[in-house]
Design a protein around this motif. Structure first.
Motif, PDB file in Angstrom:
ATOM      1  N   ALA A   1       0.803  -1.233   0.000  1.00 52.54           N
ATOM      2  CA  ALA A   1       0.000   0.000   0.000  1.00 52.54           C
ATOM      3  C   ALA A   1       0.835   1.282   0.000  1.00 52.54           C
ATOM      4  O   ALA A   1       0.495   2.238  -0.720  1.00 52.54           O
ATOM      5  CB  ALA A   1      -0.971  -0.017   1.180  1.00 52.54           C
ATOM      6  N   PRO A   2       1.931   1.385   0.765  1.00 55.22           N
ATOM      7  CA  PRO A   2       2.695   2.642   0.751  1.00 55.22           C
ATOM      8  C   PRO A   2       3.296   2.996  -0.604  1.00 55.22           C
ATOM      9  O   PRO A   2       3.669   4.144  -0.838  1.00 55.22           O
ATOM     10  CB  PRO A   2       3.802   2.378   1.796  1.00 55.22           C
ATOM     11  N   HIS A   3       3.413   2.020  -1.512  1.00 54.41           N
ATOM     12  CA  HIS A   3       4.032   2.276  -2.811  1.00 54.41           C
ATOM     13  C   HIS A   3       3.015   2.423  -3.933  1.00 54.41           C
ATOM     14  O   HIS A   3       3.405   2.614  -5.092  1.00 54.41           O
ATOM     15  CB  HIS A   3       5.011   1.151  -3.145  1.00 54.41           C
ATOM     16  N   VAL A   4       1.737   2.301  -3.603  1.00 54.80           N
ATOM     17  CA  VAL A   4       0.708   2.402  -4.645  1.00 54.80           C
ATOM     18  C   VAL A   4       0.734   3.776  -5.309  1.00 54.80           C
ATOM     19  O   VAL A   4       0.461   3.905  -6.509  1.00 54.80           O
ATOM     20  CB  VAL A   4      -0.678   2.086  -4.048  1.00 54.80           C
ATOM     21  N   VAL A   5       1.063   4.815  -4.549  1.00 53.19           N
ATOM     22  CA  VAL A   5       1.109   6.156  -5.127  1.00 53.19           C
ATOM     23  C   VAL A   5       2.161   6.225  -6.239  1.00 53.19           C
ATOM     24  O   VAL A   5       1.937   6.869  -7.279  1.00 53.19           O
ATOM     25  CB  VAL A   5       1.373   7.223  -4.033  1.00 53.19           C
ATOM     26  N   GLU A   6       3.288   5.565  -6.054  1.00 51.67           N
ATOM     27  CA  GLU A   6       4.316   5.539  -7.092  1.00 51.67           C
ATOM     28  C   GLU A   6       3.784   4.843  -8.341  1.00 51.67           C
ATOM     29  O   GLU A   6       3.990   5.308  -9.471  1.00 51.67           O
ATOM     30  CB  GLU A   6       5.563   4.799  -6.584  1.00 51.67           C
ATOM     31  N   PHE A   7       3.104   3.716  -8.103  1.00 49.55           N
ATOM     32  CA  PHE A   7       2.561   2.954  -9.234  1.00 49.55           C
ATOM     33  C   PHE A   7       1.536   3.789  -9.997  1.00 49.55           C
ATOM     34  O   PHE A   7       1.523   3.800 -11.227  1.00 49.55           O
ATOM     35  CB  PHE A   7       1.934   1.663  -8.724  1.00 49.55           C
ATOM     36  N   HIS A   8       0.672   4.481  -9.253  1.00 46.37           N
ATOM     37  CA  HIS A   8      -0.386   5.261  -9.905  1.00 46.37           C
ATOM     38  C   HIS A   8       0.201   6.385 -10.753  1.00 46.37           C
ATOM     39  O   HIS A   8      -0.327   6.689 -11.832  1.00 46.37           O
ATOM     40  CB  HIS A   8      -1.341   5.829  -8.861  1.00 46.37           C
ATOM     41  N   ARG A   9       1.266   7.015 -10.280  1.00 42.88           N
ATOM     42  CA  ARG A   9       1.883   8.085 -11.070  1.00 42.88           C
ATOM     43  C   ARG A   9       2.390   7.557 -12.415  1.00 42.88           C
ATOM     44  O   ARG A   9       2.274   8.217 -13.439  1.00 42.88           O
ATOM     45  CB  ARG A   9       3.058   8.688 -10.300  1.00 42.88           C
ATOM     46  N   GLU A  10       2.957   6.359 -12.397  1.00 43.06           N
ATOM     47  CA  GLU A  10       3.536   5.806 -13.612  1.00 43.06           C
ATOM     48  C   GLU A  10       2.498   5.110 -14.496  1.00 43.06           C
ATOM     49  O   GLU A  10       2.664   5.053 -15.720  1.00 43.06           O
ATOM     50  CB  GLU A  10       4.640   4.818 -13.254  1.00 43.06           C
ATOM     51  N   HIS A  11       1.432   4.579 -13.876  1.00 43.94           N
ATOM     52  CA  HIS A  11       0.435   3.802 -14.629  1.00 43.94           C
ATOM     53  C   HIS A  11      -0.975   4.237 -14.212  1.00 43.94           C
ATOM     54  O   HIS A  11      -1.713   3.481 -13.589  1.00 43.94           O
ATOM     55  CB  HIS A  11       0.628   2.311 -14.375  1.00 43.94           C
ATOM     56  N   PRO A  12      -1.376   5.453 -14.552  1.00 50.33           N
ATOM     57  CA  PRO A  12      -2.678   5.959 -14.095  1.00 50.33           C
ATOM     58  C   PRO A  12      -3.877   5.209 -14.664  1.00 50.33           C
ATOM     59  O   PRO A  12      -4.978   5.324 -14.128  1.00 50.33           O
ATOM     60  CB  PRO A  12      -2.662   7.417 -14.576  1.00 50.33           C
ATOM     61  N   ASP A  13      -3.676   4.431 -15.725  1.00 48.99           N
ATOM     62  CA  ASP A  13      -4.788   3.714 -16.338  1.00 48.99           C
ATOM     63  C   ASP A  13      -5.025   2.344 -15.710  1.00 48.99           C
ATOM     64  O   ASP A  13      -5.972   1.648 -16.078  1.00 48.99           O
ATOM     65  CB  ASP A  13      -4.556   3.537 -17.842  1.00 48.99           C
ATOM     66  N   ILE A  14      -4.163   1.937 -14.773  1.00 45.25           N
ATOM     67  CA  ILE A  14      -4.325   0.643 -14.108  1.00 45.25           C
ATOM     68  C   ILE A  14      -4.763   0.890 -12.668  1.00 45.25           C
ATOM     69  O   ILE A  14      -4.071   1.575 -11.909  1.00 45.25           O
ATOM     70  CB  ILE A  14      -3.021  -0.170 -14.128  1.00 45.25           C
ATOM     71  N   THR A  15      -5.898   0.336 -12.296  1.00 45.10           N
ATOM     72  CA  THR A  15      -6.402   0.449 -10.926  1.00 45.10           C
ATOM     73  C   THR A  15      -6.039  -0.814 -10.157  1.00 45.10           C
ATOM     74  O   THR A  15      -6.330  -1.931 -10.603  1.00 45.10           O
ATOM     75  CB  THR A  15      -7.926   0.630 -10.912  1.00 45.10           C
TER      76      THR A  15
END
Length: 288
Positions: free
Chosen positions: A108-122
């Motif tokens: 969970a703490p790294h989800v923000v990093e993932f969202h920045r790089e892949h905003p189309d994947i939930t």
């Protein structure tokens, strides 16, 4: 012709054994399950279940139909997995199952990093103490602390959880023979870290039991005693210190698993790479 949805409800009832359990899994009330099963019985002109107060055992006819229904359910789930693997849609939702502490403290703490790089994947993250049934589409990808045994799964070891004994500084300053301990309840005595903890008690008491690591950590933070925690929890807690123990602490491997059909999609491969990277970084297979 019977209603396919009726057959699905009956299949879940046959597997779970009761209306209430089937209703929980399906996300409906038990009356809806009963109505669907009754509709299937009417369509087939067969009595499929015996309706008892607390359970719904199958009749002989029901058992025969349930076997066929289970085969159809497997085929349906295989079609769903294949379709998810073939899609190249710009947007996607990927469901991840992981142990509660791994989900909350590592992923969970790294989800923000993932969202920045892949905003189309939930990402849909579920912290679950049980292993999600990938063959029943409870999740697309799973992080587990035991090596998966199901056939046909892709399996990859992505990290290792190192454990240690933690307590407050005040507790650590006490004579070792006066130390008290925090542990899982006895139903989880088979866990590697629980076996290790019991091996180092040397007659000292367990004075608090909790069914999850979060409860054990909070009790240790309150100064109740020492708890065996993953190093990714204990080392990052400023209120706890690591205690010296002669018996080497345990290490548990972390496994990433999914069905090959699902993992063919770009979104799934992206998510699996993300999980392997962050967990491998936080919990390296070889201790630094």
């Amino acid at each position: 012709m019977f209603d396919w949805q009726d057959l699905h409800y009956f299949s879940v009832l046959a597997r779970t054994g009761s209306l209430s359990a089937a209703a929980r899994e399906l996300g409906v009330d038990h009356a809806t399950v009963g109505r669907r099963v009754a509709s299937l019985e009417q369509s087939l002109s067969l009595r499929l279940v015996d309706r008892l107060p607390r359970r719904s055992p199958l009749t002989a006819e029901g058992s025969a139909i349930a076997e066929l229904a289970e085969e159809m359910a497997r085929l349906s789930q295989a079609i769903d997995r294949r379709a998810r693997g073939l899609t190249n849609a710009a947007t996607a939702t990927v469901r991840i199952s992981a142990p509660p502490a791994v989900a909350a403290r590592l992923i969970a703490p790294h989800v923000v990093e993932f969202h920045r790089e892949h905003p189309d994947i939930t990402l849909a993250l579920a912290g679950a103490s049980h292993n999600a049934a990938l063959d029943r589409s409870e999740a697309d990808v799973a992080v587990r602390m035991t090596r998966p045994t199901e056939q046909d799964l892709l399996i990859r070891r992505i990290g290792a959880i190192h454990f240690a004994l933690y307590a407050t500084r005040e507790q650590a300053a006490l004579p070792p023979e006066t130390l008290a301990f925090i542990a899982y309840d006895s139903t989880l005595d088979h866990l590697t870290q629980q076996v290790w903890l019991r091996a180092i008690l040397a007659g000292r008491p367990i004075i608090f039991q909790a069914s999850d690591l979060f409860g054990q950590q909070e009790a240790a933070r309150a100064g109740l005693g020492a708890a065996a925690l993953p190093c990714f929890m204990g080392d990052n807690d400023p209120m706890l210190v690591k205690l010296d123990v002669q018996e080497p602490p345990p290490v548990r491997d972390i496994w990433l698993t999914a069905y090959p059909d699902v993992s063919r999609s770009l979104a799934m491969r992206t998510v699996m790479t993300f999980l392997a990277d962050i967990i491998g970084r936080e919990c390296p297979i070889r201790a630094p």
